[in-house]
Design a protein around this motif. Structure first.
Motif, PDB file in Angstrom:
ATOM      1  N   PHE A   1       0.852  -1.179   0.000  1.00 31.28           N
ATOM      2  CA  PHE A   1       0.000   0.000   0.000  1.00 31.28           C
ATOM      3  C   PHE A   1       0.888   1.229   0.000  1.00 31.28           C
ATOM      4  N   ARG A   2       0.311   2.341  -0.329  1.00 31.44           N
ATOM      5  CA  ARG A   2       1.077   3.582  -0.292  1.00 31.44           C
ATOM      6  C   ARG A   2       0.196   4.722   0.192  1.00 31.44           C
ATOM      7  N   GLN A   3       0.855   5.719   0.740  1.00 32.86           N
ATOM      8  CA  GLN A   3       0.151   6.879   1.235  1.00 32.86           C
ATOM      9  C   GLN A   3       0.976   8.128   0.949  1.00 32.86           C
ATOM     10  N   ALA A   4       0.403   9.001   0.183  1.00 32.96           N
ATOM     11  CA  ALA A   4       1.019  10.277  -0.116  1.00 32.96           C
ATOM     12  C   ALA A   4       0.524  11.319   0.877  1.00 32.96           C
TER      13      ALA A   4
ATOM     14  N   LYS B   1       6.539   7.436 -11.935  1.00 31.96           N
ATOM     15  CA  LYS B   1       5.996   8.754 -12.201  1.00 31.96           C
ATOM     16  C   LYS B   1       6.002   9.576 -10.920  1.00 31.96           C
ATOM     17  N   PRO B   2       6.029  10.891 -11.031  1.00 26.47           N
ATOM     18  CA  PRO B   2       5.967  11.707  -9.815  1.00 26.47           C
ATOM     19  C   PRO B   2       4.760  11.381  -8.935  1.00 26.47           C
ATOM     20  N   GLU B   3       3.651  11.005  -9.531  1.00 29.36           N
ATOM     21  CA  GLU B   3       2.475  10.668  -8.749  1.00 29.36           C
ATOM     22  C   GLU B   3       2.611   9.364  -7.978  1.00 29.36           C
ATOM     23  N   ASP B   4       3.687   8.613  -8.216  1.00 27.35           N
ATOM     24  CA  ASP B   4       3.980   7.431  -7.418  1.00 27.35           C
ATOM     25  C   ASP B   4       4.651   7.782  -6.099  1.00 27.35           C
ATOM     26  N   THR B   5       5.021   9.022  -5.923  1.00 24.52           N
ATOM     27  CA  THR B   5       5.671   9.448  -4.695  1.00 24.52           C
ATOM     28  C   THR B   5       4.757   9.211  -3.500  1.00 24.52           C
ATOM     29  N   ALA B   6       5.254   8.471  -2.527  1.00 27.00           N
ATOM     30  CA  ALA B   6       4.452   8.123  -1.357  1.00 27.00           C
ATOM     31  C   ALA B   6       5.310   7.341  -0.382  1.00 27.00           C
ATOM     32  N   LEU B   7       4.764   7.136   0.791  1.00 27.02           N
ATOM     33  CA  LEU B   7       5.314   6.192   1.738  1.00 27.02           C
ATOM     34  C   LEU B   7       4.690   4.834   1.434  1.00 27.02           C
ATOM     35  N   TYR B   8       5.526   3.870   1.135  1.00 28.47           N
ATOM     36  CA  TYR B   8       5.055   2.552   0.741  1.00 28.47           C
ATOM     37  C   TYR B   8       5.125   1.596   1.921  1.00 28.47           C
ATOM     38  N   TYR B   9       4.022   0.919   2.168  1.00 26.73           N
ATOM     39  CA  TYR B   9       3.898   0.006   3.289  1.00 26.73           C
ATOM     40  C   TYR B   9       3.741  -1.422   2.818  1.00 26.73           C
ATOM     41  N   CYS B  10       4.496  -2.289   3.408  1.00 22.12           N
ATOM     42  CA  CYS B  10       4.285  -3.713   3.261  1.00 22.12           C
ATOM     43  C   CYS B  10       3.154  -4.140   4.180  1.00 22.12           C
TER      44      CYS B  10
ATOM     45  N   THR C   1      10.339   8.611  -3.513  1.00 23.49           N
ATOM     46  CA  THR C   1      10.176   9.944  -4.080  1.00 23.49           C
ATOM     47  C   THR C   1      10.609   9.913  -5.532  1.00 23.49           C
ATOM     48  N   VAL C   2       9.718  10.315  -6.403  1.00 26.13           N
ATOM     49  CA  VAL C   2       9.989  10.331  -7.835  1.00 26.13           C
ATOM     50  C   VAL C   2      10.030  11.778  -8.286  1.00 26.13           C
ATOM     51  N   SER C   3      11.162  12.194  -8.773  1.00 26.16           N
ATOM     52  CA  SER C   3      11.334  13.564  -9.220  1.00 26.16           C
ATOM     53  C   SER C   3      11.037  13.675 -10.706  1.00 26.16           C
ATOM     54  N   SER C   4      10.615  14.853 -11.104  1.00 30.25           N
ATOM     55  CA  SER C   4      10.316  15.088 -12.501  1.00 30.25           C
ATOM     56  C   SER C   4      11.568  15.442 -13.274  1.00 30.25           C
TER      57      SER C   4
END
Length: 121
Positions: A37-40, A86-95, A118-121
């Motif tokens: 899961f992820r949370q931005a 993609k930049p929109e993938d930037t998030a805290l990813y949880y197992c 963190t995905v930079s443009s």
């Protein structure tokens, strides 16, 4: 019971790749469905991908054809390979671990600590 430790997050340019890992401390790893899961910031935690105990995979529409979830039961490890980030993938990813199919957060039994992507443009 299971404890999860995640790693592999970091800073990556758009179009790049990362592989997240999650090591589970349990004697019954092969009985769990494992998910990501992820949370931005400012967003709700959202489902990314799940692999069941027998290897079936599920993906959120936003990551289909870009992310691949896999597991190595002998190493008690689940992976999330993320390509074409993609930049929109930037998030805290949880197992996440669940004894039932978990594609929503309320079905998760245990969470990892999170690893930042963190995905930079």
């Amino acid at each position: 019971q299971v404890q999860l430790v995640e790693s592999g997050g970091g800073l990556v340019p758009a179009g790049g790749s990362l592989r997240l890992s999650c090591v589970a401390s349990t004697r019954t790893f092969d009985s769990y469905d494992m998910g990501w899961f992820r949370q931005a910031p400012g967003k709700e935690r959202e489902f990314v991908a799940t692999i069941t105990w027998n290897g079936d995979t599920y993906y959120a529409d936003s990551v289909k054809d870009r992310f691949t979830v896999s597991r190595d039961n002998k190493k008690n490890t689940v992976f999330l390979r993320m390509n074409s980030l993609k930049p929109e993938d930037t998030a805290l990813y949880y197992c996440a671990a669940s004894t039932t199919l978990a594609t929503t957060a309320d079905h998760v039994d245990e969470w990892g600590q999170g690893t930042e992507v963190t995905v930079s443009s």
